[in-house]
Every structure is written in C-alpha cells, then in structure tokens.
Motif scaffolding. Sequence first.
Motif, PDB file in Angstrom:
ATOM      1  N   ALA A  61       0.825  -1.209   0.000  1.00 39.79           N
ATOM      2  CA  ALA A  61       0.000   0.000   0.000  1.00 39.79           C
ATOM      3  C   ALA A  61       0.862   1.263   0.000  1.00 39.79           C
ATOM      4  N   VAL A  62       0.280   2.325  -0.508  1.00 42.95           N
ATOM      5  CA  VAL A  62       0.907   3.643  -0.453  1.00 42.95           C
ATOM      6  C   VAL A  62       0.717   4.194   0.960  1.00 42.95           C
ATOM      7  N   PRO A  63       1.766   4.662   1.615  1.00 42.75           N
ATOM      8  CA  PRO A  63       1.630   5.156   2.985  1.00 42.75           C
ATOM      9  C   PRO A  63       0.869   6.480   3.039  1.00 42.75           C
ATOM     10  N   ALA A  64       0.243   6.739   4.175  1.00 43.25           N
ATOM     11  CA  ALA A  64      -0.456   8.010   4.355  1.00 43.25           C
ATOM     12  C   ALA A  64       0.513   9.177   4.352  1.00 43.25           C
ATOM     13  N   ASP A  65       1.732   8.950   4.839  1.00 50.28           N
ATOM     14  CA  ASP A  65       2.738  10.005   4.940  1.00 50.28           C
ATOM     15  C   ASP A  65       3.877   9.704   3.973  1.00 50.28           C
ATOM     16  N   PRO A  66       3.997  10.455   2.871  1.00 44.70           N
ATOM     17  CA  PRO A  66       5.073  10.179   1.911  1.00 44.70           C
ATOM     18  C   PRO A  66       6.473  10.333   2.499  1.00 44.70           C
ATOM     19  N   ALA A  67       6.606  11.047   3.604  1.00 45.50           N
ATOM     20  CA  ALA A  67       7.927  11.200   4.228  1.00 45.50           C
ATOM     21  C   ALA A  67       8.479   9.866   4.695  1.00 45.50           C
ATOM     22  N   THR A  68       7.612   8.870   4.857  1.00 48.77           N
ATOM     23  CA  THR A  68       8.070   7.554   5.318  1.00 48.77           C
ATOM     24  C   THR A  68       8.738   6.755   4.210  1.00 48.77           C
ATOM     25  N   TYR A  69       8.826   7.313   3.003  1.00 43.33           N
ATOM     26  CA  TYR A  69       9.611   6.666   1.960  1.00 43.33           C
ATOM     27  C   TYR A  69      11.113   6.792   2.236  1.00 43.33           C
ATOM     28  N   ARG A  70      11.499   7.719   3.101  1.00 39.11           N
ATOM     29  CA  ARG A  70      12.926   7.905   3.380  1.00 39.11           C
ATOM     30  C   ARG A  70      13.510   6.629   3.945  1.00 39.11           C
ATOM     31  N   CYS A  71      14.725   6.323   3.525  1.00 34.64           N
ATOM     32  CA  CYS A  71      15.325   5.025   3.824  1.00 34.64           C
ATOM     33  C   CYS A  71      15.281   4.675   5.303  1.00 34.64           C
ATOM     34  N   SER A  96      21.474  -3.366  -4.570  1.00 38.97           N
ATOM     35  CA  SER A  96      21.588  -1.971  -4.977  1.00 38.97           C
ATOM     36  C   SER A  96      21.199  -1.039  -3.822  1.00 38.97           C
ATOM     37  N   ALA A  97      20.266  -0.110  -4.054  1.00 39.98           N
ATOM     38  CA  ALA A  97      19.890   0.848  -3.012  1.00 39.98           C
ATOM     39  C   ALA A  97      19.303   0.165  -1.783  1.00 39.98           C
ATOM     40  N   GLY A  98      18.786  -1.040  -1.957  1.00 40.10           N
ATOM     41  CA  GLY A  98      18.299  -1.783  -0.797  1.00 40.10           C
ATOM     42  C   GLY A  98      19.395  -2.076   0.195  1.00 40.10           C
ATOM     43  N   GLY A  99      20.658  -2.009  -0.254  1.00 37.90           N
ATOM     44  CA  GLY A  99      21.778  -2.216   0.649  1.00 37.90           C
ATOM     45  C   GLY A  99      21.860  -1.154   1.724  1.00 37.90           C
ATOM     46  N   SER A 100      21.479   0.073   1.404  1.00 34.16           N
ATOM     47  CA  SER A 100      21.475   1.123   2.431  1.00 34.16           C
ATOM     48  C   SER A 100      20.462   0.794   3.519  1.00 34.16           C
ATOM     49  N   LEU A 101      19.287   0.328   3.118  1.00 33.03           N
ATOM     50  CA  LEU A 101      18.271  -0.076   4.094  1.00 33.03           C
ATOM     51  C   LEU A 101      18.763  -1.249   4.919  1.00 33.03           C
ATOM     52  N   ALA A 102      19.403  -2.222   4.286  1.00 34.42           N
ATOM     53  CA  ALA A 102      19.913  -3.379   5.017  1.00 34.42           C
ATOM     54  C   ALA A 102      20.999  -2.982   6.009  1.00 34.42           C
ATOM     55  N   MET A 103      21.879  -2.049   5.616  1.00 33.59           N
ATOM     56  CA  MET A 103      22.924  -1.607   6.542  1.00 33.59           C
ATOM     57  C   MET A 103      22.327  -0.881   7.739  1.00 33.59           C
ATOM     58  N   LEU A 104      21.322  -0.030   7.498  1.00 32.90           N
ATOM     59  CA  LEU A 104      20.675   0.652   8.618  1.00 32.90           C
ATOM     60  C   LEU A 104      19.988  -0.352   9.543  1.00 32.90           C
ATOM     61  N   TYR A 105      19.378  -1.380   8.951  1.00 34.16           N
ATOM     62  CA  TYR A 105      18.736  -2.402   9.773  1.00 34.16           C
ATOM     63  C   TYR A 105      19.769  -3.168  10.599  1.00 34.16           C
ATOM     64  N   ALA A 106      20.862  -3.567   9.970  1.00 35.69           N
ATOM     65  CA  ALA A 106      21.896  -4.309  10.696  1.00 35.69           C
ATOM     66  C   ALA A 106      22.474  -3.473  11.830  1.00 35.69           C
ATOM     67  N   ALA A 213      28.963   8.710   9.931  1.00 32.41           N
ATOM     68  CA  ALA A 213      29.885   8.436  11.039  1.00 32.41           C
ATOM     69  C   ALA A 213      29.251   7.514  12.070  1.00 32.41           C
ATOM     70  N   ALA A 214      28.007   7.785  12.423  1.00 33.73           N
ATOM     71  CA  ALA A 214      27.318   6.943  13.394  1.00 33.73           C
ATOM     72  C   ALA A 214      27.096   5.542  12.841  1.00 33.73           C
ATOM     73  N   LEU A 215      26.804   5.465  11.545  1.00 37.85           N
ATOM     74  CA  LEU A 215      26.581   4.147  10.942  1.00 37.85           C
ATOM     75  C   LEU A 215      27.858   3.321  10.934  1.00 37.85           C
ATOM     76  N   ARG A 216      28.974   3.938  10.583  1.00 40.05           N
ATOM     77  CA  ARG A 216      30.242   3.210  10.596  1.00 40.05           C
ATOM     78  C   ARG A 216      30.536   2.658  11.981  1.00 40.05           C
ATOM     79  N   SER A 217      30.286   3.462  12.992  1.00 42.13           N
ATOM     80  CA  SER A 217      30.534   3.016  14.360  1.00 42.13           C
ATOM     81  C   SER A 217      29.648   1.820  14.720  1.00 42.13           C
ATOM     82  N   ALA A 218      28.385   1.883  14.302  1.00 38.09           N
ATOM     83  CA  ALA A 218      27.454   0.793  14.613  1.00 38.09           C
ATOM     84  C   ALA A 218      27.781  -0.468  13.828  1.00 38.09           C
ATOM     85  N   LEU A 219      28.123  -0.329  12.555  1.00 34.96           N
ATOM     86  CA  LEU A 219      28.423  -1.509  11.740  1.00 34.96           C
ATOM     87  C   LEU A 219      29.692  -2.210  12.203  1.00 34.96           C
ATOM     88  N   ALA A 220      30.597  -1.470  12.797  1.00 32.91           N
ATOM     89  CA  ALA A 220      31.829  -2.076  13.312  1.00 32.91           C
ATOM     90  C   ALA A 220      31.543  -3.059  14.439  1.00 32.91           C
TER      91      ALA A 220
END
Length: 297
Positions: A61-71, A96-106, A213-220
């Motif tokens: 479904a399309v979200p009520a708030d388009p801002a939630t498309y942000r990764c 591809s771009a899904g890798g950014s979402l996966a890294m944030l999730y990890a 910077a915060a992501l690098r610290s977390a992924l480490a």
Amino acid sequence: MPTFSAPDGTELTYHVRGEGDPLVVLPGGPMKASAYLGDLGGLTAHRRLILLDLRGTGDSAVPADPATYRCDRQVDDVEALRVHLGLERMDLLAHSAGGSLAMLYAARCPQRVARLVLVTCIPWALGRTATPEDRLTAALLRKDEPWFPAVFPAFEAWATGAGDLEDDDFAAVEGFFYGRWDDTARAHAAAMEERANLEAEERFHEPGAYDPAALRSALARVAAPVLVLAGEVDGGPRPELARVVADAFPNPEFVVQPGAGHYPWLDDPEWFVRRTIAFLDGSGAGTGTGSARPAEE
C-alpha cells in the motif's frame, strides 16, 4: 499474497518463492517493486525467498505520509517483517539501493541478522556515491562490444549530466548496466521501468536519512558474516566503491563476479547462485576471516 502491517499501519506485501530456509530480500531501485529480482538466478532451488515490496511499490500500500519513503524510516518495516515471520534471526539479502536499508537495519538490530548479502550496493548510507568518472571508467571496459560506439555518447551525456535523454536514448544506454546486453537483459530493462514509484525514489535518499559516522561506528559492532558482491563491469558501484561497504564490517567477504554488471544473477546465474549459497551455508572461501580482499571464481 501474504501481507503484514507496518508500525504506522501501512499494509505491506511480500512474495514467497522457492523452498528451504528463508532468505529475506530487499529490492533496490531505489523503491522498485521486488518483481524485477525474479528468482535471483535460481536461488529458489536452495532457499525460500521472502521478497518484500517496500511501501508504495508493487503490491504494498501507499503510505499516508510520503515522508516515510525515506530510507531510515523503513527500517521499522523490515523489523516488522521479521516479527511477522516469527524469525529470531534472519538471513538477509539486499540489492543496490536496498543495501542502504539493510545496513541501517543491521546497525539498529544487529542481533537479528544471521548472515547478510549485499549485492552491487552503492554506499549511500556511508556518505559515498558513484561519480560520473566511476560510471565512465566502467563503461569504457565495454568499448570492444559492437553496440558501444552508437550508444556511448548518450551514456556519457547521462552520466555527466550534460544533457537530458529521451526515452529511446535511455533505453539504449541501459546496456551498460548489464554484463550481457542480450534479449534477457533487454526484457528485464523494459520491465524495470514499469515497476517504479518516482515519488518514493526521490524521497528514499532525502537529507537526514543517513549519518555516515554513526553508521560506521554501529556496523563495526555487527558480528554477523557479510558478503559484499560487486560486478566487474558495474559502474554504480565499481568494485573499488563496493569495497567501501565491505570495509565497514568486522567480518566481511568481498567478491567480484567476473563479467557482471549491476544485475549479476542475470549475467551468470550459475556463478551468482553458487557463490551466494556457499556463503549462506557457511562454506564460502574466506568465511569468517574478516578479510575484505576480493575473490573471483
């Protein structure tokens, strides 16, 4: 088609293909419907693929708030899918771009990731992207192919921003995204355009989505083994840029698929499946070594 509710109430759909242990798959684009992934070159013979249609794409479904498309706003969707599937930990593959979402999730849920596969992922979330020079350098690797002279000027104009492309011109330059520009690749490229959500695509990488910077610290601190797979002739990312992704993790494998472009499961399905399954089963060369040195087979 199975569905579940995101934390904000948006109904999301996923597609199940194949048999075996589950492998959750996040599509790229950004924000393309997961149908373009197909069976990932035959991974369905080894794993049960759980292909998520991100919000506003495919059958979700399309979200009520388009801002939630942000990764970063979609990390909760991935976690909601894990909970819905009843998985304590999950193997996760992103393209591809899904890798950014996966890294944030990890980074946010490291204890929920068993193994992570990142396929031709530009490290947007780490503050890096493919440059015009990257794309042109990769394109020039194809200069001996018979179709190159007719389409390279249009590709150069697109890569450098020197001019807008008409639809016919863009269709021609799409050959540079595939290691083999054959009938299979042409059909795949044509179908990709039908699966786009342009508003979602524009919002995915919006300012504020990433804190490199915060992501690098977390992924480490992510203990899970990670496979980063690059295509030899891909310009976004080139193997050198994809290595940046591998270097962000403490337990990576980095592999370059020979002759492959941005969709390596189409260019050499057997190679892609063999290498991916070897990693997921824990039998891949270099597993657990912490080395990001490139490997080829």
